[in-house]
Motif scaffolding. Structure first.
Motif, PDB file in Angstrom:
ATOM      1  N   ASP A 141      -4.692   7.410   0.423  1.00  0.00           N
ATOM      2  CA  ASP A 141      -4.309   6.247   0.932  1.00  0.00           C
ATOM      3  C   ASP A 141      -4.366   5.111  -0.121  1.00  0.00           C
ATOM      4  O   ASP A 141      -3.483   4.296  -0.168  1.00  0.00           O
ATOM      5  CB  ASP A 141      -5.300   6.042   2.237  1.00  0.00           C
ATOM      6  N   LEU A 142      -5.416   5.305  -1.013  1.00  0.00           N
ATOM      7  CA  LEU A 142      -5.446   4.354  -2.019  1.00  0.00           C
ATOM      8  C   LEU A 142      -4.472   4.515  -3.165  1.00  0.00           C
ATOM      9  O   LEU A 142      -3.890   3.291  -3.477  1.00  0.00           O
ATOM     10  CB  LEU A 142      -6.950   4.270  -2.825  1.00  0.00           C
ATOM     11  N   VAL A 143      -3.786   5.807  -3.278  1.00  0.00           N
ATOM     12  CA  VAL A 143      -2.703   5.559  -4.153  1.00  0.00           C
ATOM     13  C   VAL A 143      -1.446   5.208  -3.619  1.00  0.00           C
ATOM     14  O   VAL A 143      -0.701   4.531  -4.168  1.00  0.00           O
ATOM     15  CB  VAL A 143      -2.329   7.265  -4.425  1.00  0.00           C
ATOM     16  N   LYS A 144      -1.363   5.288  -2.378  1.00  0.00           N
ATOM     17  CA  LYS A 144      -0.263   5.026  -1.499  1.00  0.00           C
ATOM     18  C   LYS A 144      -0.252   3.326  -1.641  1.00  0.00           C
ATOM     19  O   LYS A 144       0.949   2.465  -1.683  1.00  0.00           O
ATOM     20  CB  LYS A 144      -0.246   5.247  -0.102  1.00  0.00           C
ATOM     21  N   GLN A 145      -1.241   2.569  -1.566  1.00  0.00           N
ATOM     22  CA  GLN A 145      -1.556   1.164  -1.202  1.00  0.00           C
ATOM     23  C   GLN A 145      -1.320   0.684  -2.726  1.00  0.00           C
ATOM     24  O   GLN A 145      -0.678  -0.227  -2.915  1.00  0.00           O
ATOM     25  CB  GLN A 145      -3.165   0.954  -1.004  1.00  0.00           C
ATOM     26  N   HIS A 146      -1.476   1.344  -3.721  1.00  0.00           N
ATOM     27  CA  HIS A 146      -1.299   1.115  -5.382  1.00  0.00           C
ATOM     28  C   HIS A 146       0.030   1.002  -5.424  1.00  0.00           C
ATOM     29  O   HIS A 146       0.763  -0.070  -6.034  1.00  0.00           O
ATOM     30  CB  HIS A 146      -2.080   2.083  -6.155  1.00  0.00           C
ATOM     31  N   GLU A 147       0.940   1.810  -4.907  1.00  0.00           N
ATOM     32  CA  GLU A 147       2.472   1.949  -5.133  1.00  0.00           C
ATOM     33  C   GLU A 147       2.812   1.094  -4.312  1.00  0.00           C
ATOM     34  O   GLU A 147       3.973  -0.085  -4.763  1.00  0.00           O
ATOM     35  CB  GLU A 147       2.843   3.243  -4.416  1.00  0.00           C
ATOM     36  N   ARG A 148       2.297   0.351  -3.136  1.00  0.00           N
ATOM     37  CA  ARG A 148       2.931  -0.716  -2.400  1.00  0.00           C
ATOM     38  C   ARG A 148       2.450  -2.010  -3.092  1.00  0.00           C
ATOM     39  O   ARG A 148       3.516  -2.936  -3.326  1.00  0.00           O
ATOM     40  CB  ARG A 148       2.267  -0.868  -0.990  1.00  0.00           C
TER      41      ARG A 148
END
Length: 533
Positions: A190-197
């Motif tokens: 989830d944190l990786v996805k947030q990072h991409e956002r």
């Protein structure tokens, strides 16, 4: 540039024996050592060193006790005092010191559980943690190869609390976190996805949306920072100093040269300085002295002529100053003001002559350095505007200066000091403007001696048409040729006028007639060497 994340320096004092894990110590403090902490503390233990002193600055720790051999490559063989200079810090006795007490050790405004996928390959897991800023680059290899005991890790101050063999419960006990306290849990995916956002979000900042400035510090990773400052250079002011690494520093300098002000000194290189002044010549103000060079100065001035103000005085050559002056005069409103940074009178004189065609001379002269106002500049200025006299240094106001200034403007007589008002100076002025006679002192206009001023005034009454040069000739005892008309006639004739010193009178004499001579024949010489007439 006003930076939003400036940090102060201090010395941290601690007892080596109280430190069970150097790695976890720095994790708890939220700072990164620029040395191998485990190797450093092992060495201190071997040497029997009990007290340890660390320099903390920009969320980085610099070993101070036993400093030699524990410095980064760029700082090896540099004495402690020199390191303070490199970092741009004051002397050691001006930096405060604090003991590592419990109030410093245990301050955790932000901690959470990081849940990982047990089937994820360790290298991939390590790379994702690094991309999120949860570990440092030099910890990648260790994290990828270390056999973690659990798949749920404690993150403290946005850094994984490990990687030693310590369980989450043990970590909470060490950090004195209440076991019954509810702690948030985040999945790594989830944190990786947030990072991409976040990256996509800050890329929109070119529209002046200001997304980056509102992000919490732990989400300002290298990738997010680079995307943000490329989208809008104003985001540089919101980059945490502790997050700046070599890559970010190089990018910042190329986008906004003045960002040199906030780049940690240990990251600044010759190449970064050149990039910064190429982007903005005024960034020269923040270039460390050790990177100063003729090439750097030339590049800065080529980009921005006003960068000349930041060139050290002993490095200002004519080759640097002349292009700066030329650029300022060609491109800038009131470009003459660059004269205040130029130590060469000849260049300042050129500036004065050109600028005087457009601007008030007093304004031009007032911007020049007093030490550059020499005789030539002073004369040029008062010739154009006598009111500039007050801006002329006293040491330049010599008798010769006043004499030359009078030739340009007789009104200078009223400003000449009494002792410098010579008969010759007074005569020069009054011949240009008779109204200036009121400024002639009695010591010159009256008295028994026949000085040149009194002589000229007397001659002028009898022969008002005489020029100043003719009066000087008469006063020197030489004849002058004038047109003379005999009373009762209207036809003038050439006569000689001379001054009879004995009778103190003017005498008119016929010009002697000289018969024309006869040219000598070639090769013929008269006896006695005299010309045959």
């Amino acid at each position: 540039m006003e930076h939003k994340n400036k940090d102060t320096a201090y010395f941290l004092m601690l007892n080596r024996g109280d430190i069970q894990s150097p790695f976890r110590l720095f994790r708890r403090l939220g700072i990164k050592p620029v040395f191998d902490e485990n190797e450093y503390f092992d060495k201190l233990k071997q040497e029997g060193t009990g007290r340890v002193k660390l320099l903390v600055y920009n969320k980085k720790a610099w070993a101070w006790t036993g400093l030699s051999g524990n410095k980064p490559e760029s700082l090896k063989d540099i004495p402690p005092d020199e390191i303070l200079k490199i970092l741009g810090l004051p002397p050691e006795d001006k930096i405060p010191s604090y003991e590592l007490d419990r109030s410093i050790q245990f301050k955790y405004p932000d901690y959470y559980w990081l849940e990982t996928d047990k089937d994820m390959p360790r290298p991939e897991f390590a790379n994702q943690c690094y991309s999120l800023g949860l570990i440092y680059k030099d910890e990648l290899e260790g994290l990828a190869n270390y056999p973690w005991p659990v798949n749920k890790l404690l993150v403290v101050e946005h850094k994984i609390y490990g990687p030693e063999n310590i369980t989450g419960k043990e970590a909470m006990k060490e950090l004195e976190i209440d076991p019954g306290k509810s702690i948030q849990t985040f999945k790594l995916t989830d944190l990786v996805k947030q990072h991409e956002r976040d990256i996509r979000l800050v890329e929109e900042d070119f529209r002046m949306t200001g997304h980056f400035s509102g992000l919490p510090t732990h989400r300002k990773t290298e990738a997010v920072i680079l995307a943000a400052i490329k989208a809008d250079y104003n985001n540089i002011g919101y980059v945490p100093v502790s997050a700046i690494n070599q890559r970010i520093a190089e990018t910042m300098a190329s986008i906004d040269g003045k960002s040199l002000e906030i780049i940690p000194n240990e990251l600044i290189t010759k190449e970064i300085c050149m990039s910064a002044v190429s982007n903005d010549g005024m960034a020269l103000e923040f270039v460390p002295e050790k990177f100063h060079s003729e090439e750097l100065f030339e590049r800065a001035i080529e980009n921005e002529c006003w960068a000349l103000r930041f060139v050290p005085e002993d490095k200002k050559t004519e080759a640097l100053c002349y292009p700066a002056a030329r650029q300022a005069m060609d491109l800038e409103y009131e470009g003459f003001r660059i004269a205040r940074y130029i130590p060469y009178p000849a260049i300042c004189l050129d500036i004065l002559k050109e600028a005087a065609q457009t601007y008030d001379v007093r304004s031009i002269l007032s911007t020049s350095r007093k030490e550059t106002i020499d005789r030539e500049i002073a004369l040029e200025a008062v010739k154009r505007d006598i009111n500039c006299l007050g801006l002329i240094p006293q040491e330049v106001r010599t008798p010769d200066f006043y004499k030359q200034a009078l030739k340009a403007d007789g009104r200078m007589l009223q400003y000449i000091p009494g002792e410098m008002k010579t008969p010759e100076a007074c005569l020069e002025a009054v011949c240009k403007d008779p109204a200036l006679a009121v400024h002639v002192p009695a010591s010159v206009s009256a008295g028994s001696d026949m000085n040149i001023y009194r002589f000229a005034m007397a001659v002028k009454k009898q022969e008002p048409q005489l020029a100043l040069a003719q009066i000087r000739e008469l006063y020197g005892g030489r004849n002058v040729e004038i047109d003379y008309t005999v009373a009762g006639t209207s036809i003038p004739r050439k006569v000689h006028l001379r001054h009879n010193r004995i009778s103190n009178s003017l005498e008119y004499c016929d010009i002697p007639k000289i018969l024309p001579g006869k040219r000598l024949e070639a090769g013929v010489q008269n006896k006695g060497g005299k010309q045959k007439v």
